[in-house]
Motif scaffolding. Structure first.
Motif, short mmCIF file in Angstrom:
data_model
loop_
_atom_site.label_atom_id
_atom_site.label_comp_id
_atom_site.label_asym_id
_atom_site.label_seq_id
_atom_site.Cartn_x
_atom_site.Cartn_y
_atom_site.Cartn_z
N THR B 218 0.82 -1.23 0.12
CA THR B 218 0.03 -0.08 0.10
C THR B 218 0.77 1.49 0.16
O THR B 218 0.54 2.21 -0.85
CB THR B 218 -0.86 -0.01 1.22
OG1 THR B 218 -1.48 -1.35 1.34
CG2 THR B 218 -2.12 1.03 1.15
N HIS B 219 1.83 1.12 0.70
CA HIS B 219 2.81 2.26 0.74
C HIS B 219 3.51 2.74 -0.51
O HIS B 219 3.46 3.79 -1.04
CB HIS B 219 4.07 2.27 1.73
CG HIS B 219 4.90 3.40 1.94
ND1 HIS B 219 6.11 3.06 1.85
CD2 HIS B 219 4.57 4.35 2.28
CE1 HIS B 219 6.92 4.35 1.93
NE2 HIS B 219 5.99 5.21 2.02
N GLU B 220 3.81 1.63 -1.16
CA GLU B 220 4.59 1.77 -2.40
C GLU B 220 3.46 2.03 -3.45
O GLU B 220 3.90 3.07 -4.28
CB GLU B 220 5.14 0.39 -3.08
CG GLU B 220 6.40 -0.19 -2.26
CD GLU B 220 7.46 1.12 -2.49
OE1 GLU B 220 7.58 1.47 -3.56
OE2 GLU B 220 8.03 1.60 -1.59
N ARG B 222 0.97 4.06 -2.93
CA ARG B 222 0.68 5.49 -2.63
C ARG B 222 1.87 6.26 -3.03
O ARG B 222 1.50 7.22 -3.91
CB ARG B 222 0.74 5.73 -1.20
CG ARG B 222 -0.58 5.33 -0.54
CD ARG B 222 -0.45 5.32 0.90
NE ARG B 222 -1.58 5.02 1.91
CZ ARG B 222 -2.53 5.91 2.16
NH1 ARG B 222 -2.43 7.32 1.45
NH2 ARG B 222 -3.55 5.49 2.79
N ALA B 223 2.92 5.90 -3.00
CA ALA B 223 4.37 6.66 -3.34
C ALA B 223 4.29 6.79 -4.95
O ALA B 223 4.40 7.76 -5.53
CB ALA B 223 5.63 5.97 -2.80
N ALA B 224 4.00 5.78 -5.64
CA ALA B 224 3.89 5.62 -7.08
C ALA B 224 2.81 6.42 -7.72
O ALA B 224 3.08 7.26 -8.73
CB ALA B 224 3.90 4.24 -7.53
N LEU B 225 1.84 6.29 -6.95
CA LEU B 225 0.83 7.08 -7.62
C LEU B 225 0.83 8.84 -7.16
O LEU B 225 0.51 9.39 -8.17
CB LEU B 225 -0.63 6.84 -6.84
CG LEU B 225 -1.37 5.34 -7.21
CD1 LEU B 225 -2.45 5.28 -6.30
CD2 LEU B 225 -1.80 5.33 -8.71
N GLN B 226 1.46 8.99 -6.30
CA GLN B 226 1.90 10.47 -5.99
C GLN B 226 2.67 10.86 -7.07
O GLN B 226 2.61 11.92 -7.66
CB GLN B 226 2.75 10.27 -4.54
CG GLN B 226 2.90 11.59 -4.27
CD GLN B 226 1.99 12.61 -3.74
OE1 GLN B 226 0.64 12.22 -3.64
NE2 GLN B 226 2.31 13.90 -3.51
N LEU B 269 -8.65 2.61 -2.69
CA LEU B 269 -7.49 2.67 -1.67
C LEU B 269 -7.97 2.64 -0.25
O LEU B 269 -7.52 2.16 0.59
CB LEU B 269 -6.52 3.71 -2.04
CG LEU B 269 -5.02 3.64 -1.60
CD1 LEU B 269 -4.22 2.45 -2.32
CD2 LEU B 269 -4.12 4.89 -1.82
#
Lengths: 146, 473
Positions: B218-220, B222-226, B269
C-alpha cells in the motif's frame, strides 16, 4: 508570535524521495515560495536551526540520516520522532512555533499526529492543488502581514 | 525438519520472548499431558522458559502445581544435544528439594523439582517448553501425601474422587523399566507439542507476512501514484508556466489521468485500508445450530469444568443467576460454550491468587447478559478494544509473568457472539487486592460482558440494542 522572514515565504520541504517529488518543489517556487529540501531528519533539524522558515512540508516516513542515533528510535523511520521531540522541547535551537503540513504515505501515525497539532494532514497520493492550498493556508499569518 | 520452518536469524528477529507463548495452544498441551499422565499413571508438568532465560514457569500439569512456580537453572544440567535425561542428576536437586519439602507443599508437591525425567520441547532450536515427569522420589512421602489427600477430600466436598485417585496412584514408585517407557512416551508427547507449536508459528508468520506485504504494498502504491499524479498535474496545471503548455488533446488526457488517480484514491485505496484492519476472514466460517437450550445449564457446566484449574491457583469461581425463570432461548450450545470457556479461561489465567471469578447471568428485557468478572492484572483503557483483535494479547503489568495463550480466544468469542446478534465488550477498573493476597501489585476488576437475544424458534430477533438493554436497569 513567529518572527517574519523576508518577502517570499520560505518552505522547508522534508522528503526522503525528493527527486520523485521534485514537482512539488517546482510548483511551490512557481507559486512564489522559497523552497529548501531536507532528505533526512538530521538534515531537517540542522536546516531548522540555521534558517528561518514559515512552513514545513513534512513527510513522516524519513530516515534519521547522517549516521546519527536517537535512543529507542528506528533510524530508518524517525520522522514522527522529530515531531514529538520538537513538541516536547527535547531538541535545542528549533523554533517554538512553526506550522507543519504533513504529507504522508502511511496512515500509521494518523492518531499520534492528531495530538501533535499539525497545521494540515495530507495523505499520498495528493494533488498539487491540495499541497499548494495547504502550504498557503499554513503560511497565511505571514502573508497577511504586508 | 526445523529448517523447513525456520530460517536462521529470521526466528530471532520475528520473536520477542513474550511472543513465544503464542506458539503453543495451551488446551492442546493440557490434553496431551492429561492423556499421558492417565495412561502412565504418573504426573506430567509442562514448564515454559520465562524471558529471563534461566527460570521456568509452570504452564500446566496433572498436579495442581503452585501458580507461577519458578524453576531455576534446571535445564543447565542438560547434556548438550540430548533430548531426554534424568533430571535428578541436576546439580541443584538437593537445594531445590529443601525449598519444596512435603511440609511446605503437602498436597501439591512440586514434582518437577523431584522429576525423574525432563524433556525439552524445541521449536526452531528455541526451547519453548519442558515436560517433566516421574515421582520416584516421592515414594518416601507416600503416607503423608495419602493422608493429606484424604484431608483435602473432606475439606472440599466438590473435589472429584477420580482426581483424588489419580493423584494418589501417581505417587506409586516407578521401576527403571517403567522409567524408560516414561521417557519414550514423554519424547513422543514433546514431539506432538512441538508439532502444534510449529503449526501455530507458521500461522502466525503467515498472517504477519500477509499484513506486512499489504502494508508495504500500500505504501509503495501510494508513493508511485503520488509521483505519477505530480507529473501529470504539473504539466496540466503549470506546463504553460515553464514553456511546456500541452496541446488540448494531451491536456485532456492528463486531466483524465489525474481523475483516474483521484478516483482510485478515494474509492479503492480507502477500501483496501479498511479491509486490512478486518480480521474476520482469518477465522474459518462456523456453522451454528440454533436450538432452544437453558443457558443456566451451560454456565453451570462451564463453571464446573474450570473449578479444578481455578482451585489449584487459589481462585474461587462462583455462578450467580439473576433471573427468576429459566434462561431458555435459542442459541448454538457448542459455540456459546466456547465463548464462556474462553472467557473463564482468561479470567482464571489473569487472576491473582486468593481471588474470585464471578459468572453472572441476568435478563434485561429481551436480552440475556452474561458477565465474567475477575480480579487481577487488568487491561489498560487503550487495550480494552484491542483485546478482541486476532493474536492480540494484553500486556501483563507484572512483566515477569508470561501467560500461555494463542491470542485468538476473544476474537473467536466476538465472532460467535456477533453471529448470534449479540455484543461483547470488556471493562477494567482499579479494584484493589483482597487482604489475604501478598505483594503490592495494584489489582484491577476486569469484566467481560456479552449479550444474546432471547429469541425463540417462532420469533424473529427482538428490537432494541444490546447496549441499551444493559443500561436500562
Amino acid at each position: 508570535m513567529r518572527e517574519l522572514s523576508e518577502a517570499r515565504p520560505r518552505v522547508l520541504f522534508a522528503e526522503d524521495e525528493a527527486e520523485r517529488n521534485r514537482r512539488v518543489v517546482d510548483v511551490l517556487r512557481l507559486e512564489g515560495f522559497e523552497v529548501d529540501v531536507a532528505s533526512t531528519v538530521a538534515e531537517c533539524v540542522s536546516r531548522l536551526r540555521a534558517g528561518r522558515y514559515d512552513v514545513v512540508l513534512y513527510d513522516i516516513m524519513m530516515p534519521l540520516g547522517d549516521g546519527e542515533t536517537w535512543e529507542g528510535i528506528d533510524p530508518i523511520d524517525a520522522g514522527i520522532a522529530l515531531l514529538t521531540k520538537w513538541r516536547d522541547g527535547e531538541l535545542e535551537g528549533l523554533p517554538e512555533e512553526l506550522p507543519v503540513v504533513v504529507l504522508t504515505g502511511t496512515t500509521r501515525h494518523r492518531e499520534v499526529l492528531q495530538t501533535l497539532g499539525v497545521a494540515e494532514y495530507l495523505e499520498k497520493p495528493c494533488g498539487l492543488r491540495e499541497v499548494v492550498k495547504a502550504v498557503r493556508a499554513a503560511a497565511a499569518p505571514r502573508e497577511a502581514t504586508p | 525438519m526445523d529448517d523447513q520452518f525456520f530460517h536462521g536469524e529470521f526466528w530471532a528477529e520475528e520473536f520477542a520472548p513474550s511472543q513465544l507463548s503464542q506458539l503453543v495452544d495451551r488446551r492442546a498441551v493440557e490434553l496431551i499431558e492429561l492423556g499421558l499422565s492417565q495412561e502412565l499413571q504418573t504426573a506430567v508438568a509442562v514448564m515454559q522458559p520465562t524471558s529471563e532465560g534461566d527460570t521456568y514457569e509452570y504452564v500446566t500439569g496433572s498436579h495442581g502445581l503452585p501458580h507461577r512456580a519458578t524453576f531455576c537453572q534446571y535445564l543447565r544440567s542438560f547434556p548438550e544435544g540430548e533430548r531426554a535425561c534424568h533430571a535428578n542428576d541436576c546439580r541443584h536437586y538437593d537445594r531445590l528439594r529443601t525449598l519444596v519439602g512435603p511440609d511446605t507443599e503437602p498436597y501439591y508437591p512440586c514434582h518437577m523439582y523431584l522429576a525423574d525425567l525432563a524433556v525439552p520441547v524445541r521449536v526452531g532450536g528455541r526451547l519453548v517448553a519442558v515436560l517433566f515427569t516421574g515421582q520416584r522420589r516421592l515414594a518416601k512421602w507416600e503416607e503423608q501425601i495419602r493422608q493429606r489427600v484424604a484431608e483435602v477430600g473432606q475439606e472440599v466436598p466438590g473435589l472429584s474422587t477420580a482426581t483424588l485417585k489419580r493423584h494418589t496412584r501417581s505417587i506409586r514408585p516407578a521401576t527403571s523399566a517403567a522409567l524408560v517407557e516414561l521417557r519414550d512416551r514423554l519424547v513422543d508427547a514433546a514431539a506432538q507439542i512441538q508439532q502444534f507449536a510449529e503449526q501455530r508459528y507458521n500461522l502466525w508468520v503467515a498472517f504477519n507476512a500477509r499484513e506486512r506485504l499489504i502494508a508495504e504494498g500500500t505504501h509503495e502504491l501510494r508513493a508511485a501514484l503520488q509521483a505519477a499524479l505530480l507529473e501529470a498535474e504539473f504539466l496540466e496545471l503549470y506546463g504553460s508556466d515553464v514553456g511546456l503548455a500541452p496541446p488540448p488533446e494531451i491536456a485532456e488526457a492528463l486531466e483524465r489521468i489525474c481523475g483516474e488517480i483521484f478516483r482510485l484514491r478515494d474509492r479503492t485505496l480507502s477500501r483496501l485500508l479498511t479491509a486490512r484492519s478486518r480480521f474476520s476472514e482469518a477465522i474459518p466460517a462456523r456453522e451454528y445450530k440454533h436450538q432452544v437450550h437453558d443457558l443456566r445449564l451451560l454456565l453451570d457446566e462451564c463453571v464446573r469444568l474450570y473449578h479444578g484449574v481455578a482451585r489449584s491457583r487459589g481462585i474461587t469461581i462462583g455462578l450467580e443467576i439473576r433471573a427468576a425463570a429459566r434462561l431458555e432461548f435459542e442459541f448454538d450450545w457448542e459455540s456459546i460454550r466456547l465463548v464462556v470457556s474462553n472467557l473463564l479461561d482468561n479470567a482464571v489465567k489473569y487472576s491473582y491468587t486468593d481471588t474470585y471469578v464471578k459468572v453472572i447471568a441476568a435478563r434485561r428485557d429481551e436480552w440475556v447478559v452474561v458477565s465474567v468478572e475477575n480480579m487481577g492484572t487488568g487491561i489498560s483503557p487503550d487495550e480494552l478494544a484491542r483485546v478482541f483483535e486476532r493474536f492480540y494479547r494484553a500486556r501483563v503489568r507484572d512483566a515477569k509473568r508470561l501467560i500461555w495463550g494463542s491470542g485468538l480466544g476473544l476474537t473467536v468469542a466476538k465472532e460467535i457472539v456477533e453471529a448470534h446478534g449479540g455484543r461483547i465488550w470488556a471493562e477494567s477498573v482499579p479494584g484493589g487486592r483482597p487482604e489475604s493476597a501478598a505483594g503490592d501489585l495494584e489489582g484491577y476488576k476486569t469484566t467481560f460482558h456479552f449479550t444474546l437475544p432471547r429469541r425463540r424458534k417462532d420469533e424473529g430477533v427482538e428490537r432494541g440494542t444490546p447496549e441499551g438493554a444493559v443500561r436500562r436497569r
